[in-house]
Motif scaffolding. Sequence first.
Motif, mmCIF file in Angstrom:
data_model
loop_
_atom_site.group_PDB
_atom_site.id
_atom_site.type_symbol
_atom_site.label_atom_id
_atom_site.label_comp_id
_atom_site.label_asym_id
_atom_site.label_seq_id
_atom_site.Cartn_x
_atom_site.Cartn_y
_atom_site.Cartn_z
ATOM 1 N N GLY A 120 19.790 5.212 3.018
ATOM 2 C CA GLY A 120 18.507 5.172 3.674
ATOM 3 C C GLY A 120 18.563 4.476 4.956
ATOM 4 N N ALA A 121 19.639 3.600 5.342
ATOM 5 C CA ALA A 121 19.505 3.047 6.557
ATOM 6 C C ALA A 121 19.810 4.296 7.445
ATOM 7 N N LEU A 122 20.873 5.071 7.334
ATOM 8 C CA LEU A 122 21.229 5.961 8.118
ATOM 9 C C LEU A 122 20.057 7.228 8.631
ATOM 10 N N ALA A 171 10.296 9.220 0.323
ATOM 11 C CA ALA A 171 8.803 9.322 0.087
ATOM 12 C C ALA A 171 8.682 10.186 -1.212
ATOM 13 N N HIS A 172 8.081 9.699 -2.188
ATOM 14 C CA HIS A 172 7.876 10.495 -3.556
ATOM 15 C C HIS A 172 6.419 10.572 -3.549
ATOM 16 N N GLY A 173 5.989 11.696 -4.549
ATOM 17 C CA GLY A 173 4.707 12.044 -4.847
ATOM 18 C C GLY A 173 3.704 11.256 -4.858
ATOM 19 N N ASP A 174 4.165 9.701 -5.507
ATOM 20 C CA ASP A 174 3.045 8.816 -5.712
ATOM 21 C C ASP A 174 3.299 7.644 -4.810
ATOM 22 N N LYS A 212 11.338 16.879 -0.132
ATOM 23 C CA LYS A 212 12.540 17.841 0.100
ATOM 24 C C LYS A 212 12.887 18.202 1.612
ATOM 25 N N ALA A 213 12.321 17.511 2.496
ATOM 26 C CA ALA A 213 12.599 17.726 4.026
ATOM 27 C C ALA A 213 13.911 17.548 4.094
ATOM 28 N N PRO A 214 14.691 18.327 4.807
ATOM 29 C CA PRO A 214 16.223 18.166 5.047
ATOM 30 C C PRO A 214 16.674 16.889 5.564
ATOM 31 N N ALA A 215 15.719 16.082 6.275
ATOM 32 C CA ALA A 215 15.937 14.830 6.993
ATOM 33 C C ALA A 215 15.998 13.700 5.722
ATOM 34 N N ASP A 216 15.254 14.112 4.706
ATOM 35 C CA ASP A 216 15.303 13.365 3.577
ATOM 36 C C ASP A 216 16.364 13.305 2.308
ATOM 37 N N ARG A 239 0.906 -1.412 -0.054
ATOM 38 C CA ARG A 239 0.012 0.101 -0.022
ATOM 39 C C ARG A 239 0.690 1.259 -0.085
ATOM 40 N N ALA A 240 2.102 1.111 0.740
ATOM 41 C CA ALA A 240 2.764 2.454 0.749
ATOM 42 C C ALA A 240 3.401 2.414 -0.492
ATOM 43 N N LEU A 241 3.866 1.642 -1.356
ATOM 44 C CA LEU A 241 4.577 2.053 -2.488
ATOM 45 C C LEU A 241 3.436 1.753 -3.795
ATOM 46 N N ARG A 242 2.348 1.635 -3.476
ATOM 47 C CA ARG A 242 1.009 1.403 -4.588
ATOM 48 C C ARG A 242 1.607 0.586 -5.664
ATOM 49 N N ARG A 243 2.219 -0.394 -5.447
ATOM 50 C CA ARG A 243 2.666 -1.372 -6.425
ATOM 51 C C ARG A 243 3.056 -2.865 -5.699
#
Length: 273
Positions: free
Chosen positions: A148-150, A106-109, A188-192, A28-32
């Motif tokens: 991703g892990a860090l 996280a992406h738009g979709d 675009k969040a700094p933590a991302d 559900r999170a990935l929508r695929r």
Amino acid sequence: MNRLFCTVELSDPAITADRLAFATVKSRALRRRADVTLYVPPSARGVTDLPIAVLLHGVYGSHWAWALKGRAHLTAARLIDAGALPPIALLMPSDGLWGDGSGYVAHGDHDAERWIIDELPALACELVDGCTRRSPLLVAGLSMGGFGALRLAGKYPRRIAAAAALSAVTEVAQLDALVEEGRHDWSKAPADCSVLSALTGSDAPLPPLRIDCGLDDPYIEANRALHRELQRAGIAHQYAEAPGDHDWPYWSATLEHTLRFFGQVLHPTEDLA
């Protein structure tokens, strides 16, 4: 001869697939759909709250890469047999297979972050006897997976018991040269966008962290800079360098140190800082 595919990742036929399992689920999170390679050692039978160790792949890769290019399941089995690592459920997911690589953000979709943090542990509970909501979650990754892990350790310090990065991408902009599709709808969040931002901006004490990089790796200076900034910020972590490049010979060899680190976190015997 013109090539149809810009990049191809092929498994190593010399690596045995004994005791590996493969699952495809609709996320559900990935929508695929998404794929996961699993390894559960025989010694896990009867273990309650079995730890869940997640290995994240890099750009161009997928769920099978850690096992069938990096021998991850064979390394884990050897360390478990030697007592250096307790029995674990080893999960190696795809990142949703967006473009050349999702960055695990996280992406738009779709949301590759929620896939790893929320859905993957839930899947482990469904598929693996002994995995529960109380199972410790440990996350490691190479290159993009290290990013991703860090980052996830900084954003979810109460959920992740330990995190490790091998040859990590440290800033999301470093992926621009690798990901053809671009990042126009990525968070675009700094933590991302920055490992350092994610770790220094954590709202709780961080879990044990480990970072390593090869001396000939193109990201060695970025990893050294991250190490220095974490020291300045007073953030405890293990840091190591060793001969090697940004390739599977290095990651295959270094994974042993990562899994031993996880073993120390699960069964502490010494100061991990």
